[in-house]
Design a protein around this motif. Structure first.
Motif, mmCIF file in Angstrom:
data_model
loop_
_atom_site.group_PDB
_atom_site.id
_atom_site.type_symbol
_atom_site.label_atom_id
_atom_site.label_comp_id
_atom_site.label_asym_id
_atom_site.label_seq_id
_atom_site.Cartn_x
_atom_site.Cartn_y
_atom_site.Cartn_z
ATOM 1 N N ALA A 262 0.840 -1.199 -0.123
ATOM 2 C CA ALA A 262 0.079 0.013 -0.014
ATOM 3 C C ALA A 262 0.835 1.212 -0.069
ATOM 4 N N PHE A 264 1.727 5.124 0.467
ATOM 5 C CA PHE A 264 1.147 6.440 1.172
ATOM 6 C C PHE A 264 0.690 7.442 0.046
ATOM 7 N N TYR A 312 -2.837 4.173 1.457
ATOM 8 C CA TYR A 312 -2.995 4.521 2.979
ATOM 9 C C TYR A 312 -2.743 5.996 3.043
ATOM 10 N N ILE A 317 -6.802 3.305 5.674
ATOM 11 C CA ILE A 317 -6.125 2.347 4.489
ATOM 12 C C ILE A 317 -7.281 2.072 3.716
ATOM 13 N N LEU A 405 -6.796 3.338 9.946
ATOM 14 C CA LEU A 405 -5.496 2.437 10.067
ATOM 15 C C LEU A 405 -5.489 1.668 11.471
ATOM 16 N N PRO A 416 2.915 1.438 9.228
ATOM 17 C CA PRO A 416 3.813 1.620 8.072
ATOM 18 C C PRO A 416 4.859 0.403 8.375
ATOM 19 N N PRO A 448 1.755 -1.505 4.358
ATOM 20 C CA PRO A 448 1.488 -0.123 4.299
ATOM 21 C C PRO A 448 3.190 0.149 4.090
#
Lengths: 484, 255
Positions: A262, A264, A312, A317, A405, A416, A448
Motif C-alpha cells: 500500500a 502512502f 493509505y 487504509i 488505520l 507502516p 503499508p
C-alpha cells in the motif's frame, strides 16, 4: 441430433472451403503408426479419469471440472488448423495433447509423455469416433499459418476497428472481458454452459495466446462452440492478422506476488474506484481456487483471480478489489484479516480457528458492505468504521473497502512497515456461488509501505563523496609528483 | 605488446567471471555466494598481476595516466565521475530498504507426532500399516483403481492430472501442492507418514512446521480410513514410486 450435425458439417464444409483468402496446404503425414494395445493402455492410464473409458467425456472426474472434458464420440474438436466444421489433422490432435488447453484441467502432456506415447494417444482418441468420420472423410488440406506480422500500433488500431465493425463485442464485450450482450446463456454442442473467453486473461486462451494462435482461431473457428470461423466475415488474411494483434494487445499475464504494497498518499484517498490515483497504485493478481474443504464443497468456481491494490494516508487504509465477470449476476467478495497481531502463528486460512479469529470484510452486489467475524464458522458483527462500496462496469466489478488505520477492539491495526496477513474469497452470483460455495486464496500479506526517510540517502552519498575526495587527493598527489 | 592491455584483460576476465557465475549456473547461486566467488576471483587476478613487477606497472598504467593527467580529457572526466557514482550506487544497493514477505521457516517433512486423533480415536503413527497391501495382485489392482477414482474426485485439482503437483488449482497455493513424481516426496516417506499427512492435513502439522501455511484439507473429515489407504495405493502406483519401508520383507510384499 447426429444426422443434423453431419448435415451441418457438410454445409459448413462446402460453404466455407471456397471464396476466401485462406492459403491451404496438404495435410502433413502422420509419422507414427498405431499400436492399438499401447494406445489403449496409455489412454486408460492417463485420460480415462476425465474422458471416460469409452471416450464419452464421462470419467469419474468429469463432474468435478469446468469446462467438462471432451466427448470424443462426435469427433468435434476446437483447436485445429482445418477449416470450420472439418475434422482436425493428426498433427492438430498431437499438438492439443502436447500443449493441453490453457484455462482448463487438460494439462500439457509433453511434460509427462514421450512423443511416441502422445502419437499413440492421437490414434486411440480417433477410435472413439462413433460416426466413422476419421475413416470416411479424413481431412486432406490444412490452413497455412504464415509468420505473424509485427505488432505495430497501426495494426492494433486497424484490429480495434474490425473488432467494432464485426461486432466481436457482442459476445466478448466492448473491453474484451467476455461481457457482451449475448454472453449469458450460451451453450456448446453438448448443451453445456459455455462463456466467451475474456481477452484480458492470456492464461485462458484455449488455443494458446501467441498472435499466430489467435489468428488460427479466427480462421478456423472453434467447432462445437458458438465461436465461428471469420474467413467469410473477414476474408482478407491481413485483416484477420490485425484483429489477432488487437486481441493480443488486450491480453496480459497474471502479476503475482506474496506482498500487496500500500503506497502512502498525502490528503484524501480517492473514494471513486475509477480515479486516476488508483490506476497508478501497484496491483497484485491473487490466484484463487475452489473451496473444497467444507461442505458444500465447490469444485467448479468461475473466478480464478482477484486483482487488489491498496493505498493509505495518515488516518485510513483502502483496498481496491477488481475482478472480471462476463455475466454480472450478484457477486460478493470478502477480505479476510486476523483480528489481532498474530506473530508467526496465523489463523487457519479458511475462516480462522479456535483462539485465532478472523475479521471478514464483505461486499456483495445485493447488500453492499457487511462484516463478520469467524473462528471456523462466521457470525455477523457491527460494521464499525468499515466502508464498503462497489459497482459493475464493462464486465468488471470494482469494490472499495476502507477502514481507519488504527484498529479498535478485535481489529488489527495497520502500521507502516508492518506485514498483516490477508486472504480473499470471491463468489460468482451467476454461477450459483454463495456462502461457502466460493473461490478463495490462502494467506498473503499487506504492507503499508513506509515513506522513504531522508536518512536512507546518507550512506550512498557519504560513500560517493568519500570516493570523490579520495580521487582528488590521489590526483593532486600524483600530479605534484609528476611535475617534480 | 600484449602488456599494454593488461588492465583491460584483467577487467574482461573479472567481468567474465561475473557473467559466468551469474548467468551460467542453473539453478542460480545465492547472491552472497556469488559475492564470495567474485571476491576470490578479483583477489586471484590482482595476485597474478602483482606477482610480476613489470606486469603490475603495465596494469597500473591506464589508471596512472588518468590520475596524472596524461589520458585524453574526456576519459579523465568520465573515469573520475564514474568511480564515485559506482561507489554510491553499490552502497545504495546494499543499504536501501526492501520489503520482502516475512520469512516463514518451514519443515518440508516434519516429524509426525507419536499419536494423533483418527476419527476421534488416538492412533499410534508408527504402528500404522496399509491394510490393503498383501492381497493378491488382481485384488490390489481393483483397490488401486478405486483409489484412482477417489484421487480424481478429491485430490487432482491441486496435485495434478499426472500427480506432479500442478493441478488447475495449484497456483493458488503457497507452498505449492506436493509433486508425487518428485523423488523428494512420497517415495522417501513411509505409508504411515503419508497416511498421517493425508488424514490430518495442514492443521495436523506440528507447531514447528508452521501449521496453518499448508492448505491441505483434513481428509479424515471427508474420507473414510479405507478410502485414504486406497488413495495412498494409487498415488504410489500412479507416480511410479514405492513407499519407503524399514523391512526388506515388507517392501517385497508391496510389489
Amino acid at each position: 441430433m447426429r444426422a443434423t450435425n453431419v448435415l451441418l458439417l457438410l454445409v459448413l464444409l462446402t460453404s466455407s472451403a471456397f471464396a476466401v483468402d485462406v492459403k491451404m496446404e496438404p495435410v502433413k503425414p502422420t509419422p507414427v503408426t498405431a499400436n492399438t494395445q499401447l494406445g489403449k493402455k496409455l489412454y486408460d492410464r492417463y485420460c480415462s479419469q476425465c474422458h471416460g473409458n469409452e471416450g464419452k467425456g464421462d470419467g469419474p472426474a468429469a463432474e468435478f471440472v469446468y469446462p467438462r472434458p471432451r466427448d470424443f464420440t462426435m469427433a468435434i474438436f476446437k483447436v485445429r488448423t482445418t477449416l470450420s466444421g472439418q475434422l482436425p489433422t493428426d498433427h492438430d490432435l498431437f499438438h492439443l495433447i502436447s500443449e493441453g488447453l490453457p484455462g482448463t484441467s487438460m494439462p500439457a502432456w509433453k511434460k509427462f509423455l514421450t512423443v511416441n506415447e502422445r502419437w499413440q494417444l492421437v490414434h486411440h482418441v480417433k477410435t472413439f469416433d462413433s460416426l466413422g468420420l476419421f475413416k470416411e472423410e479424413p481431412v486432406k488440406e490444412q490452413v497455412v499459418i504464415d509468420t505473424a506480422p509485427k505488432m505495430t500500433d497501426a495494426l492494433i488500431a486497424k484490429g480495434a476497428g474490425l473488432y467494432q465493425q464485426k461486432k466481436c463485442g457482442q459476445c466478448h464485450g466492448s473491453q474484451g472481458r467476455g461481457d457482451g450482450a449475448s454472453a449469458a446463456g450460451m451453450k456448446d454442442e453438448w448443451g453445456e454452459l459455455i462463456r466467451p473467453v475474456n481477452f484480458t486473461k492470456s492464461w485462458r486462451f484455449r488455443g494458446g495466446d501467441r498472435i499466430e494462435d489467435i489468428y488460427r482461431t479466427f480462421t478456423t473457428g472453434f467447432n462445437g462452440t458458438p465461436m465461428p470461423s471469420f474467413v467469410d466475415a473477414i476474408p482478407a488474411a491481413d485483416d484477420r492478422w490485425a484483429l489477432a494483434a488487437f486481441v493480443k494487445s488486450l491480453a496480459r499475464p497474471q502479476k503475482n506476488a506474496q506482498v500487496l504494497k500500500a503506497s502512502f498518499v498525502k490528503g484524501e484517498i480517492p473514494v471513486d474506484p475509477y480515479a486516476k490515483e488508483w490506476e497508478g497504485a501497484e496491483f497484485v493478481d491473487f490466484p484463487l481456487a475452489g473451496q473444497i474443504i467444507q461442505e458444500p464443497r465447490w469444485f467448479k468456481p468461475m473466478h480464478d483471480v482477484i486483482t487488489a491494490r491498496a493505498l493509505y494516508n495518515d488516518r485510513e487504509i483502502a483496498f481496491l478489489l477488481e475482478w472480471d465477470d462476463g455475466i454480472q449476476g450478484a457477486d460478493s467478495v470478502t477480505v479476510q484479516l486476523p483480528t489481532t497481531d498474530t506473530g508467526n502463528v496465523k489463523p487457519y486460512f479458511l475462516l480462522g480457528n479456535k483462539g485465532h479469529p478472523v475479521d471478514l470484510w464483505q461486499w456483495s452486489a445485493k447488500e453492499g458492505g457487511s462484516r463478520m467475524t469467524a473462528t471456523g464458522a462466521a457470525t455477523p458483527r457491527e460494521l464499525g468504521n468499515l466502508i464498503g462500496e462497489g459497482g459493475y462496469k464493462d464486465g468488471q466489478y470494482r469494490v472499495l473497502l476502507r477502514r481507519s488505520l488504527k484498529g479498535g477492539e478485535n481489529e488489527v491495526s495497520f502500521e507502516p512497515g508492518k506485514f498483516t496477513p490477508i486472504a480473499f474469497h470471491l463468489r460468482d452470483g451467476d454461477n450459483g456461488e454463495e456462502g461457502m460455495k466460493m473461490s478463495l486464496s490462502t494467506w498473503y500479506a499487506v504492507l503499508p509501505e513506509p515513506t522513504m526517510p531522508l536518512t536512507v540517502w546518507l550512506w550512498p552519498f557519504g560513500i560517493g563523496f568519500l570516493a570523490l575526495g579520495g580521487e582528488f587527493w590521489l590526483l593532486r598527489r600524483m600530479r605534484r609528483k609528476c611535475r617534480k | 605488446m600484449m602488456r599494454r592491455w593488461t588492465f583491460y584483460i584483467a577487467l574482461v576476465v573479472c567481468l567474465g567471471f561475473f557473467v559466468g557465475l551469474k548467468f551460467g549456473i542453473h539453478p542460480p547461486i545465492p547472491a552472497s555466494v556469488l559475492m564470495i566467488y567474485m571476491v576470490l576471483a578479483t583477489l586471484g587476478i590482482l595476485l597474478f598481476v602483482a606477482a610480476n613487477e613489470e606486469r603490475f606497472a603495465a596494469f597500473l598504467e591506464p589508471l596512472k595516466s588518468v590520475f596524472e593527467g596524461r589520458a585524453p580529457k574526456v576519459v579523465q572526466v568520465l573515469v573520475l565521475v564514474a568511480i564515485p557514482l559506482l561507489a554510491g550506487w553499490g552502497t545504495w544497493l546494499r543499504t536501501s530498504p526492501t520489503w520482502d514477505a516475512p520469512f516463514e521457516p518451514r519443515v518440508v517433512h516434519p516429524e509426525p507426532p507419536s499419536t494423533f486423533n483418527l476419527h476421534g480415536f488416538p492412533t499410534e503413527t508408527a504402528k500404522l500399516k496399509n491394510p490393503l497391501r498383501g492381497v493378491d495382485p488382481a485384488q490390489l489392482e481393483k483397490l488401486t483403481n478405486e483409489g484412482k477414482t477417489i484421487y480424481y474426485q478429491n485430490c487432482f485439482f491441486c496435485h495434478g492430472d499426472a500427480l506432479a503437483g500442478d493441478g488447475h488449482f495449484a497456483n493458488a497455493f503457497s507452498p505449492i501442492p506436493a509433486n508425487f513424481r518428485d523423488v523428494g516426496t512420497i517415495s522417501m516417506l513411509q505409508e504411515s507418514f503419508v497416511f498421517w499427512r493425508v488424514a490430518t492435513g495442514g492443521p495436523g502439522l506440528p507447531k514447528g512446521a508452521t501449521p496453518w501455511i499448508s492448505a491441505m484439507p483434513v481428509w479424515q473429515n471427508l474420507l473414510t480410513e479405507e478410502e485414504i489407504w486406497k488413495v495412498i495405493l494409487y498415488i504410489y502406483e500412479g507416480s511410479g514410486s514405492t513407499p519407503r519401508t524399514w523391512d526388506e520383507e515388507v517392501s517385497h510384499a508391496g510389489h
